[in-house]
Design a protein around this motif. Structure first.
Motif, mmCIF file in Angstrom:
data_model
loop_
_atom_site.group_PDB
_atom_site.id
_atom_site.type_symbol
_atom_site.label_atom_id
_atom_site.label_comp_id
_atom_site.label_asym_id
_atom_site.label_seq_id
_atom_site.Cartn_x
_atom_site.Cartn_y
_atom_site.Cartn_z
ATOM 1 N N UNK A 235 0.791 -1.106 -0.104
ATOM 2 C CA UNK A 235 -0.032 -0.208 0.018
ATOM 3 C C UNK A 235 0.932 1.293 -0.061
ATOM 4 N N UNK A 236 0.928 1.843 -1.010
ATOM 5 C CA UNK A 236 1.799 3.213 -1.178
ATOM 6 C C UNK A 236 1.126 4.304 -0.597
ATOM 7 N N UNK A 238 -2.947 6.375 0.667
ATOM 8 C CA UNK A 238 -4.575 6.516 0.831
ATOM 9 C C UNK A 238 -5.180 7.865 0.324
ATOM 10 N N UNK A 239 -6.219 7.907 0.087
ATOM 11 C CA UNK A 239 -6.991 9.111 -0.030
ATOM 12 C C UNK A 239 -8.230 8.941 0.351
ATOM 13 N N UNK A 240 -8.605 9.850 1.659
ATOM 14 C CA UNK A 240 -10.009 9.717 2.140
ATOM 15 C C UNK A 240 -11.006 10.479 1.349
ATOM 16 N N UNK A 241 -10.577 11.600 1.020
ATOM 17 C CA UNK A 241 -11.414 12.336 0.020
ATOM 18 C C UNK A 241 -12.084 11.593 -1.009
ATOM 19 N N UNK A 242 -11.105 11.207 -2.074
ATOM 20 C CA UNK A 242 -11.657 10.509 -3.049
ATOM 21 C C UNK A 242 -11.805 8.847 -2.807
ATOM 22 N N UNK A 243 -11.716 8.377 -1.606
ATOM 23 C CA UNK A 243 -11.967 7.037 -1.247
ATOM 24 C C UNK A 243 -11.194 6.026 -1.996
ATOM 25 N N UNK A 244 -9.871 5.875 -1.790
ATOM 26 C CA UNK A 244 -9.077 4.839 -2.856
ATOM 27 C C UNK A 244 -7.767 4.508 -1.902
ATOM 28 N N UNK A 245 -7.063 3.483 -2.323
ATOM 29 C CA UNK A 245 -5.816 3.178 -1.912
ATOM 30 C C UNK A 245 -5.038 3.016 -3.162
ATOM 31 N N UNK A 246 -3.655 3.578 -3.053
ATOM 32 C CA UNK A 246 -2.789 3.429 -4.107
ATOM 33 C C UNK A 246 -1.870 1.995 -3.436
ATOM 34 N N UNK A 247 -1.801 1.265 -4.825
ATOM 35 C CA UNK A 247 -1.197 -0.176 -4.384
ATOM 36 C C UNK A 247 0.074 -0.510 -5.533
ATOM 37 N N UNK A 248 0.912 -1.504 -5.127
ATOM 38 C CA UNK A 248 1.818 -1.851 -6.094
ATOM 39 C C UNK A 248 1.834 -3.593 -6.064
ATOM 40 N N UNK A 249 1.629 -4.087 -7.129
ATOM 41 C CA UNK A 249 1.786 -5.625 -6.991
ATOM 42 C C UNK A 249 3.262 -6.227 -6.973
ATOM 43 N N UNK A 250 3.111 -7.352 -6.646
ATOM 44 C CA UNK A 250 4.616 -8.178 -6.626
ATOM 45 C C UNK A 250 5.532 -7.703 -7.805
ATOM 46 N N UNK A 251 4.819 -7.362 -9.000
ATOM 47 C CA UNK A 251 5.650 -7.136 -10.102
ATOM 48 C C UNK A 251 6.212 -5.876 -10.178
ATOM 49 N N UNK A 252 5.576 -5.056 -9.549
ATOM 50 C CA UNK A 252 5.767 -3.639 -9.554
ATOM 51 C C UNK A 252 4.965 -2.888 -10.208
ATOM 52 N N UNK A 253 3.937 -3.125 -10.861
ATOM 53 C CA UNK A 253 2.744 -2.493 -11.335
ATOM 54 C C UNK A 253 1.930 -1.663 -10.240
ATOM 55 N N UNK A 254 1.493 -0.406 -10.576
ATOM 56 C CA UNK A 254 0.720 0.600 -9.644
ATOM 57 C C UNK A 254 -0.375 0.811 -10.159
ATOM 58 N N UNK A 255 -1.446 1.041 -9.337
ATOM 59 C CA UNK A 255 -2.789 1.142 -9.660
ATOM 60 C C UNK A 255 -3.692 1.518 -8.320
#
Length: 298
Positions: A235-236, A238-255
């Motif tokens: 978990x890179x 968080x954003x409470x206002x827009x309600x999301x978490x920014x994540x990175x998977x084991x391959x290094x992809x971010x979303x």
């Protein structure tokens, strides 16, 4: 006749002494500590904050900070003392007094006191000294504190001239991040962005997915990849206002993964991140059913 005069004099003396003693603060066992001695108001003379405190009745484990004054040395004597200002009268495990310069253009430096209250709640108090007057700018509540011995920390980011306060959030699960403050027009302003970093103290926040999770682009309108069940993600942010978490998977992809939250009861709940947070694609499954290795400090 003389006896009556002496009696009246003694009565008046005792009454005046009683009034004087009553008016004086009863900090009989109070002690003082000294903060950094620098030129706080850029007038070519150094001052230092003198803090009045008191240990509790059980020894030196806890202290109560009472008040603070600025003192300027002249020769061997401290002949200049500013106004006295109160500090929150709670019991603290410990405190740290430091000097920062939040706005290099305003020709004044600020004092920050970091401390942890008995009961694990943490605070930072910020003061300014200008034109001979000591002023409290803010009391920053970084609740909750940490029962594992880690207390509040503040640091000065010299590139942005911002005070960064180590803090804790419950959105969407417990983690640590930095709140950011800037001094503008003599007032301390919270300039923490909506998207904040997510860590577990000074380590990356890594959790394991129990179910497959769809990860989207930042506009939340396109699938980028899936995080598989059993896969560890970081978990890179968080954003409470827009309600999301920014994540990175084991391959290094971010979303981004959208979060849904039941309505916060008040502004304080929103500020601290309290609420029943769930992934939007799994609205009937709690975070503890979605992930393994969720952090917790209490």
């Amino acid at each position: 006749m003389k006896l009556k005069k002496v009696s009246k004099f003694m009565t008046a003396f005792v009454l005046s002494l009683t009034m004087i003693c009553t008016a004086m603060p009863l900090n009989v066992n109070a002690e003082t500590m000294q903060g950094p001695e620098v030129d706080y108001d850029f007038d070519g003379k150094k001052e230092y904050p003198k803090i009045l405190f008191q240990y509790d009745e059980y020894g030196n484990r806890f202290m109560t900070l009472l008040s603070m004054q600025m003192v300027r040395r002249i020769g061997m004597e401290n002949d200049y003392i500013s106004n006295e200002i109160d500090i929150n009268p709670f019991k603290y495990r410990g405190s740290d007094v430091r000097v920062v310069d939040l706005n290099p253009k305003d020709k004044q430096k600020e004092i920050v006191i970091d401390y942890s209250e008995d009961g694990a709640q943490s605070y930072a108090e910020v003061f300014s000294f200008k034109n001979g007057t000591l002023t409290k700018l803010a009391t920053i509540d970084t609740y909750p504190g940490f029962t594992n011995g880690r207390t509040i920390e503040s640091s000065m980011n010299k590139k942005t001239n911002q005070l960064e306060i180590f803090s804790c959030s419950f959105y969407p699960f417990q983690h640590t991040y930095y709140r950011k403050y800037k001094l503008e027009n003599g007032k301390l302003k919270d300039v923490t962005p909506n998207e904040t970093n997510a860590n577990i103290f000074d380590k990356p926040l890594k959790i394991k997915a129990k179910k497959s999770i769809k990860v989207l682009n930042q506009k939340m309108n396109k699938k980028l990849f899936y995080i598989n069940s059993g896969e560890t993600l970081t978990v890179l942010a968080t954003n409470r206002k827009s309600q999301y978490i920014k994540v990175k998977n084991s391959a290094g992809k971010i979303g981004y993964v959208p979060i849904t939250t039941k309505e916060w009861r008040n502004d304080m709940d929103f500020d601290r991140g309290y609420g029943d947070h769930r992934l939007k694609q799994y609205p009937n499954i709690s975070m503890y059913e979605m992930f393994d290795d969720l952090p917790g400090f209490n």
